[in-house]
Structures are given as structure tokens and as C-alpha cells.
Design a protein around this motif. Structure first.
Motif, PDB file in Angstrom:
ATOM      1  N   ALA A 116       0.847  -1.189   0.000  1.00 49.58           N
ATOM      2  CA  ALA A 116       0.000   0.000   0.000  1.00 49.58           C
ATOM      3  C   ALA A 116       0.881   1.237   0.000  1.00 49.58           C
ATOM      4  O   ALA A 116       2.038   1.189   0.415  1.00 49.58           O
ATOM      5  CB  ALA A 116      -0.918   0.001   1.216  1.00 49.58           C
ATOM      6  N   GLY A 117       0.337   2.342  -0.444  1.00 44.03           N
ATOM      7  CA  GLY A 117       1.070   3.597  -0.461  1.00 44.03           C
ATOM      8  C   GLY A 117       0.427   4.557  -1.438  1.00 44.03           C
ATOM      9  O   GLY A 117      -0.312   4.150  -2.347  1.00 44.03           O
ATOM     10  N   LYS A 118       0.683   5.829  -1.263  1.00 37.69           N
ATOM     11  CA  LYS A 118       0.092   6.814  -2.153  1.00 37.69           C
ATOM     12  C   LYS A 118       0.531   6.595  -3.600  1.00 37.69           C
ATOM     13  O   LYS A 118      -0.271   6.709  -4.526  1.00 37.69           O
ATOM     14  CB  LYS A 118       0.463   8.222  -1.698  1.00 37.69           C
ATOM     15  N   GLY A 119       1.793   6.272  -3.796  1.00 39.71           N
ATOM     16  CA  GLY A 119       2.295   6.044  -5.148  1.00 39.71           C
ATOM     17  C   GLY A 119       1.669   4.822  -5.793  1.00 39.71           C
ATOM     18  O   GLY A 119       1.267   4.854  -6.960  1.00 39.71           O
ATOM     19  N   GLU A 120       1.568   3.747  -5.031  1.00 40.01           N
ATOM     20  CA  GLU A 120       0.976   2.516  -5.556  1.00 40.01           C
ATOM     21  C   GLU A 120      -0.486   2.743  -5.940  1.00 40.01           C
ATOM     22  O   GLU A 120      -0.948   2.293  -6.999  1.00 40.01           O
ATOM     23  CB  GLU A 120       1.076   1.407  -4.513  1.00 40.01           C
ATOM     24  N   ALA A 121      -1.216   3.454  -5.094  1.00 39.54           N
ATOM     25  CA  ALA A 121      -2.621   3.728  -5.391  1.00 39.54           C
ATOM     26  C   ALA A 121      -2.763   4.669  -6.581  1.00 39.54           C
ATOM     27  O   ALA A 121      -3.656   4.496  -7.424  1.00 39.54           O
ATOM     28  CB  ALA A 121      -3.304   4.328  -4.159  1.00 39.54           C
ATOM     29  N   TYR A 122      -1.883   5.653  -6.670  1.00 42.33           N
ATOM     30  CA  TYR A 122      -1.944   6.605  -7.787  1.00 42.33           C
ATOM     31  C   TYR A 122      -1.644   5.900  -9.106  1.00 42.33           C
ATOM     32  O   TYR A 122      -2.287   6.170 -10.129  1.00 42.33           O
ATOM     33  CB  TYR A 122      -0.958   7.739  -7.540  1.00 42.33           C
ATOM     34  N   ALA A 123      -0.698   4.986  -9.091  1.00 43.79           N
ATOM     35  CA  ALA A 123      -0.386   4.223 -10.309  1.00 43.79           C
ATOM     36  C   ALA A 123      -1.578   3.375 -10.736  1.00 43.79           C
ATOM     37  O   ALA A 123      -1.882   3.274 -11.940  1.00 43.79           O
ATOM     38  CB  ALA A 123       0.840   3.332 -10.069  1.00 43.79           C
ATOM     39  N   LEU A 124      -2.281   2.773  -9.778  1.00 43.87           N
ATOM     40  CA  LEU A 124      -3.474   1.985 -10.111  1.00 43.87           C
ATOM     41  C   LEU A 124      -4.589   2.859 -10.672  1.00 43.87           C
ATOM     42  O   LEU A 124      -5.307   2.455 -11.586  1.00 43.87           O
ATOM     43  CB  LEU A 124      -3.973   1.234  -8.882  1.00 43.87           C
ATOM     44  N   LEU A 125      -4.733   4.059 -10.134  1.00 45.65           N
ATOM     45  CA  LEU A 125      -5.745   4.976 -10.665  1.00 45.65           C
ATOM     46  C   LEU A 125      -5.422   5.362 -12.102  1.00 45.65           C
ATOM     47  O   LEU A 125      -6.321   5.415 -12.956  1.00 45.65           O
ATOM     48  CB  LEU A 125      -5.833   6.225  -9.783  1.00 45.65           C
ATOM     49  N   GLN A 126      -4.164   5.604 -12.379  1.00 49.32           N
ATOM     50  CA  GLN A 126      -3.759   5.917 -13.755  1.00 49.32           C
ATOM     51  C   GLN A 126      -4.090   4.759 -14.693  1.00 49.32           C
ATOM     52  O   GLN A 126      -4.594   4.965 -15.807  1.00 49.32           O
ATOM     53  CB  GLN A 126      -2.259   6.210 -13.792  1.00 49.32           C
ATOM     54  N   GLU A 127      -3.809   3.546 -14.239  1.00 46.36           N
ATOM     55  CA  GLU A 127      -4.110   2.369 -15.049  1.00 46.36           C
ATOM     56  C   GLU A 127      -5.616   2.226 -15.266  1.00 46.36           C
ATOM     57  O   GLU A 127      -6.068   1.930 -16.378  1.00 46.36           O
ATOM     58  CB  GLU A 127      -3.557   1.125 -14.353  1.00 46.36           C
ATOM     59  N   TYR A 128      -6.389   2.443 -14.212  1.00 48.59           N
ATOM     60  CA  TYR A 128      -7.847   2.337 -14.291  1.00 48.59           C
ATOM     61  C   TYR A 128      -8.417   3.336 -15.294  1.00 48.59           C
ATOM     62  O   TYR A 128      -9.334   3.015 -16.064  1.00 48.59           O
ATOM     63  CB  TYR A 128      -8.433   2.576 -12.907  1.00 48.59           C
ATOM     64  N   LEU A 129      -7.880   4.549 -15.297  1.00 53.07           N
ATOM     65  CA  LEU A 129      -8.371   5.596 -16.194  1.00 53.07           C
ATOM     66  C   LEU A 129      -7.692   5.576 -17.558  1.00 53.07           C
ATOM     67  O   LEU A 129      -8.051   6.364 -18.436  1.00 53.07           O
ATOM     68  CB  LEU A 129      -8.155   6.974 -15.545  1.00 53.07           C
ATOM     69  N   ASP A 130      -6.717   4.684 -17.714  1.00 54.69           N
ATOM     70  CA  ASP A 130      -5.947   4.589 -18.971  1.00 54.69           C
ATOM     71  C   ASP A 130      -5.284   5.927 -19.301  1.00 54.69           C
ATOM     72  O   ASP A 130      -5.365   6.435 -20.422  1.00 54.69           O
ATOM     73  CB  ASP A 130      -6.837   4.132 -20.126  1.00 54.69           C
ATOM     74  N   ILE A 131      -4.635   6.491 -18.290  1.00 51.62           N
ATOM     75  CA  ILE A 131      -3.910   7.746 -18.451  1.00 51.62           C
ATOM     76  C   ILE A 131      -2.433   7.484 -18.194  1.00 51.62           C
ATOM     77  O   ILE A 131      -2.066   6.991 -17.119  1.00 51.62           O
ATOM     78  CB  ILE A 131      -4.425   8.816 -17.462  1.00 51.62           C
ATOM     79  N   PRO A 132      -1.561   7.770 -19.151  1.00 53.34           N
ATOM     80  CA  PRO A 132      -0.134   7.512 -18.939  1.00 53.34           C
ATOM     81  C   PRO A 132       0.451   8.438 -17.881  1.00 53.34           C
ATOM     82  O   PRO A 132      -0.010   9.566 -17.666  1.00 53.34           O
ATOM     83  CB  PRO A 132       0.488   7.784 -20.312  1.00 53.34           C
ATOM     84  N   LYS A 133       1.473   7.949 -17.219  1.00 49.22           N
ATOM     85  CA  LYS A 133       2.141   8.695 -16.154  1.00 49.22           C
ATOM     86  C   LYS A 133       2.550  10.095 -16.604  1.00 49.22           C
ATOM     87  O   LYS A 133       2.440  11.062 -15.833  1.00 49.22           O
ATOM     88  CB  LYS A 133       3.371   7.894 -15.712  1.00 49.22           C
ATOM     89  N   GLU A 134       2.983  10.221 -17.835  1.00 53.20           N
ATOM     90  CA  GLU A 134       3.474  11.501 -18.349  1.00 53.20           C
ATOM     91  C   GLU A 134       2.388  12.572 -18.375  1.00 53.20           C
ATOM     92  O   GLU A 134       2.690  13.765 -18.447  1.00 53.20           O
ATOM     93  CB  GLU A 134       4.049  11.319 -19.751  1.00 53.20           C
TER      94      GLU A 134
END
Length: 264
Positions: A191-209
């Protein structure tokens, strides 16, 4: 092009433990959504506390709560990461033995203390953070299932009083992060803010950049890694400022708000 923005709350958007936010944030969040830019409130706080703070735009945003142990919308839990049940009571016992810090246990629906309703951290959580919180005679009587976070509260120096944790065997089993002058948070290792944020990006199909993140404390650094551009505020810890891509004005000067407006 920016399509997703996440921000820490305490020390970044508002004063630590404050439940008053500049209402202009709500107008800007709605305007960002209209332009296709989503917003996520990301905090060590309980979901209920974040929900109350962002109530006017609750249907328009995502929530990362409990230092990344819970990712959800207003209507749906998307992901949650609980501490392994076998760790809960032994960890509480070690904390009692090794430090004078008070322990709070957070589950998705409620937080639990054992300090009494007339003492911190119960009063702090209930009155300042607006938590759903219950005080128990002893946390030993609490079910160990579904624990998202253990928090250690100290009135002056949580990080110093809990420094033994960083040298203990727990450092290899759980995430231990300073969340403010009064709080050290313990979550599941995954768990962690970064891990959750990465999952949200994946869920929304938004690249990190195409994402940015605002934060001010050590528990925000994993989210810096998972964002295209990382921002901090002038009142942030020196270590956090050195890791951020951009340092903006402090929360007192509504630095995050000014950056958000620049995307409209």
C-alpha cells in the motif's frame, strides 16, 4: 497534456488537521473536469474526513485515503490493501512497549482509539479531522480483520518517538511513513500513495506523463515517482522540496490553487 491531477491535503492544501479549505478549489475542480482533467484527493486521512472536506465536488473526484491503503469514488471502493491479520496485535503490543505514542487503528468504515474520549488523539481525530472514530476500552478487543492503517500519535515529535520502528523487524514487513509532526502511519507493504496513484492511472488509462502530483511530506514521495511532474509547496520538508520537480507557494498562499488555475 495533463489529464489527471492528485494532491495531498494537510500541509499542501490546508493547515495540518484543518477542515477549512478555500471554496475556490471546488470551482476549479469542476472546471478542470469539464476540460477532461480529473482530480484525486490523496491523503493519510480517513475517507470520511476527505469526503466531508470535498463534499461539494465529491461526485466529481477520486479519493486515495489511509495513506494509499484505500482507493475509491464516492460510490465505490475500487481497491483496498489491509495489513495482514497476523501482524495487527503483535504490532500494537510492540508499540505499547517501545513508545509513549498513542495508537489509532483505521478500517474502511471507522477508526478506533484506546486513549479515552477526553484525550488526544480521539479529540483531535473527531473534532479537527472530522473522523468517524470510536474509543475502545482496549484495541485488544477489536477484530484484526480489515485493518488498513495503524497510526501513532505523539503531541510533539511522532517521528522521533517512533524511530525504533525504522530499525525493527517491522520495517521489512510493513510500510512505515511519517505523515506529519504528530503522526507516523503504518500500512501494508503493497500500500502507499504512489501505488494507489499508479493503479488509478491504469484504471483511467492515463499515462504517467500526463499526470501531476502535489505533496509536502515523506509519505508523498512514492507518489512523486508515479507522476509525470511532481510539485511541492514552500512550507514542505526540505527533503521533499529536493525531490520535487517544482516548488510552488505555500498552502497559506494557495500555491496549489494557482497551479491548478494555470491548466484552465
Amino acid at each position: 497534456m495533463i489529464r489527471l491531477i492528485a494532491s495531498d491535503i494537510d500541509g499542501t492544501l490546508v493547515r495540518e488537521s484543518s477542515h477549512h479549505i478555500n471554496p475556490e478549489y471546488f470551482e476549479v475542480i469542476r472546471a478542470l473536469k469539464a476540460k477532461g482533467i480529473r482530480f484525486c484527493a490523496c491523503s493519510g486521512r480517513q475517507y470520511q474526513s476527505i469526503l466531508e472536506l470535498f463534499r461539494p465536488v465529491a461526485d466529481d473526484i477520486f479519493f486515495i485515503a489511509e495513506n494509499g491503503a484505500l482507493l475509491r469514488t464516492k460510490n465505490e471502493i475500487m481497491f483496498q490493501w489491509a495489513i495482514e491479520e497476523k501482524y495487527v496485535h503483535p504490532l500494537i503490543a510492540d508499540i505499547r512497549r517501545e513508545t509513549g505514542a498513542d495508537v489509532t487503528v483505521s478500517k474502511a468504515e471507522c477508526a478506533y482509539t484506546e486513549c479515552g474520549e477526553d484525550r488526544d488523539p480521539y479529540l483531535f481525530l473527531k473534532n479537527s479531522y472530522k473522523y468517524a472514530v470510536e474509543d475502545l476500552y482496549s484495541l485488544d478487543y477489536m477484530s484484526k480483520s480489515g485493518v488498513l492503517k495503524l497510526s501513532l500519535y505523539h503531541p510533539t515529535d511522532a517521528e522521533g518517538s517512533c524511530s525504533w520502528l525504522y530499525r525493527s523487524h517491522w520495517k521489512n514487513k510493513l510500510q512505515i511513513l511519517c505523515s506529519g509532526a504528530n503522526w507516523v502511519d503504518i500500512c501494508a507493504m503493497n500500500a502507499g500513495k504512489g501505488e494507489a496513484y499508479a493503479l488509478l492511472q491504469e484504471y483511467l488509462d492515463i499515462p504517467k506523463e500526463e499526470t501531476i502530483y502535489f505533496g509536502d511530506n515523506m509519505n508523498d514521495l512514492t507518489a512523486f515517482v508515479e507522476s509525470g511532474t511532481s510539485y511541492t509547496v514552500a512550507n514542505a520538508r526540505t527533503e521533499v522540496q529536493s525531490e520535487a520537480d517544482v516548488v510552488t507557494a505555500s498552502y497559506k498562499e494557495h500555491g496549489v490553487l494557482q497551479i491548478l488555475k494555470s491548466f484552465l
